[in-house]
Design a protein around this motif. Structure first.
Motif, short mmCIF file in Angstrom:
data_model
loop_
_atom_site.label_atom_id
_atom_site.label_comp_id
_atom_site.label_asym_id
_atom_site.label_seq_id
_atom_site.Cartn_x
_atom_site.Cartn_y
_atom_site.Cartn_z
N THR A 18 -70.04 47.24 58.69
CA THR A 18 -70.14 46.02 59.49
C THR A 18 -68.90 45.16 59.41
O THR A 18 -68.74 44.24 60.21
CB THR A 18 -71.35 45.18 59.05
OG1 THR A 18 -71.21 44.86 57.67
CG2 THR A 18 -72.64 45.92 59.26
N GLY A 19 -68.02 45.42 58.45
CA GLY A 19 -66.80 44.63 58.30
C GLY A 19 -66.95 43.38 57.46
O GLY A 19 -66.02 42.60 57.36
N VAL A 20 -68.11 43.18 56.86
CA VAL A 20 -68.35 42.00 56.02
C VAL A 20 -67.64 42.20 54.69
O VAL A 20 -67.64 43.30 54.13
CB VAL A 20 -69.86 41.79 55.79
CG1 VAL A 20 -70.12 40.63 54.86
CG2 VAL A 20 -70.56 41.57 57.11
N THR A 21 -67.01 41.12 54.17
CA THR A 21 -66.31 41.20 52.90
C THR A 21 -66.73 40.07 51.98
O THR A 21 -67.17 39.01 52.44
CB THR A 21 -64.79 41.13 53.09
OG1 THR A 21 -64.46 39.90 53.72
CG2 THR A 21 -64.26 42.29 53.91
N TYR A 22 -66.62 40.31 50.70
CA TYR A 22 -66.79 39.30 49.65
C TYR A 22 -65.50 39.29 48.84
O TYR A 22 -64.83 40.32 48.72
CB TYR A 22 -67.94 39.65 48.70
CG TYR A 22 -69.31 39.32 49.21
CD1 TYR A 22 -69.86 38.05 49.00
CD2 TYR A 22 -70.09 40.27 49.85
CE1 TYR A 22 -71.13 37.75 49.43
CE2 TYR A 22 -71.36 39.97 50.30
CZ TYR A 22 -71.87 38.71 50.09
OH TYR A 22 -73.13 38.40 50.52
N VAL A 23 -65.16 38.15 48.25
CA VAL A 23 -64.00 38.04 47.37
C VAL A 23 -64.51 37.64 46.00
O VAL A 23 -65.32 36.71 45.87
CB VAL A 23 -62.99 37.00 47.89
CG1 VAL A 23 -61.83 36.85 46.92
CG2 VAL A 23 -62.48 37.40 49.26
N THR A 24 -64.09 38.37 44.96
CA THR A 24 -64.53 38.10 43.59
C THR A 24 -63.42 38.45 42.62
O THR A 24 -62.34 38.88 43.02
CB THR A 24 -65.82 38.89 43.28
OG1 THR A 24 -66.32 38.48 42.02
CG2 THR A 24 -65.57 40.39 43.27
N ARG A 25 -63.66 38.26 41.34
CA ARG A 25 -62.72 38.65 40.29
C ARG A 25 -63.36 39.73 39.45
O ARG A 25 -64.58 39.80 39.35
CB ARG A 25 -62.39 37.45 39.40
CG ARG A 25 -61.58 36.41 40.09
CD ARG A 25 -61.29 35.25 39.15
NE ARG A 25 -60.40 34.30 39.77
CZ ARG A 25 -59.08 34.36 39.67
NH1 ARG A 25 -58.51 35.32 38.97
NH2 ARG A 25 -58.31 33.48 40.27
N LYS A 26 -62.53 40.59 38.86
CA LYS A 26 -63.06 41.61 37.96
C LYS A 26 -62.20 41.69 36.72
O LYS A 26 -61.02 41.33 36.73
CB LYS A 26 -63.14 42.96 38.65
CG LYS A 26 -61.83 43.71 38.75
CD LYS A 26 -62.06 45.14 39.16
CE LYS A 26 -60.79 45.94 39.05
NZ LYS A 26 -60.99 47.35 39.35
N ASN A 27 -62.78 42.17 35.64
CA ASN A 27 -62.08 42.36 34.39
C ASN A 27 -61.55 43.79 34.36
O ASN A 27 -62.33 44.74 34.35
CB ASN A 27 -63.01 42.09 33.22
CG ASN A 27 -62.29 42.06 31.90
OD1 ASN A 27 -61.30 42.75 31.72
ND2 ASN A 27 -62.78 41.27 30.99
#
Length: 54
Positions: A18-27
């Protein structure tokens, strides 16, 4: 001031196409591979896996 290299910002893209994105941080120390999280896709109307983009 140096950027935090241990916890970089990553973009998660829906596997439903669908082209939906989320932005997060990762270790990076705990998750050196690509991150996959199950999150809500409002276009699909369901929870789907979101995969890390590079």
């Amino acid at each position: 001031m140096a950027r935090n290299e241990v916890r970089p910002v990553v973009t998660l893209k829906s596997t439903a196409g669908t082209g939906v994105t989320y932005v997060t941080r990762k270790n990076r120390r705990n998750d050196p591979d690509r991150l996959v999280l199950r999150k809500y896709d409002p276009v699909a109307g369901a929870h789907v896996p979101f995969r890390e983009e590079r």
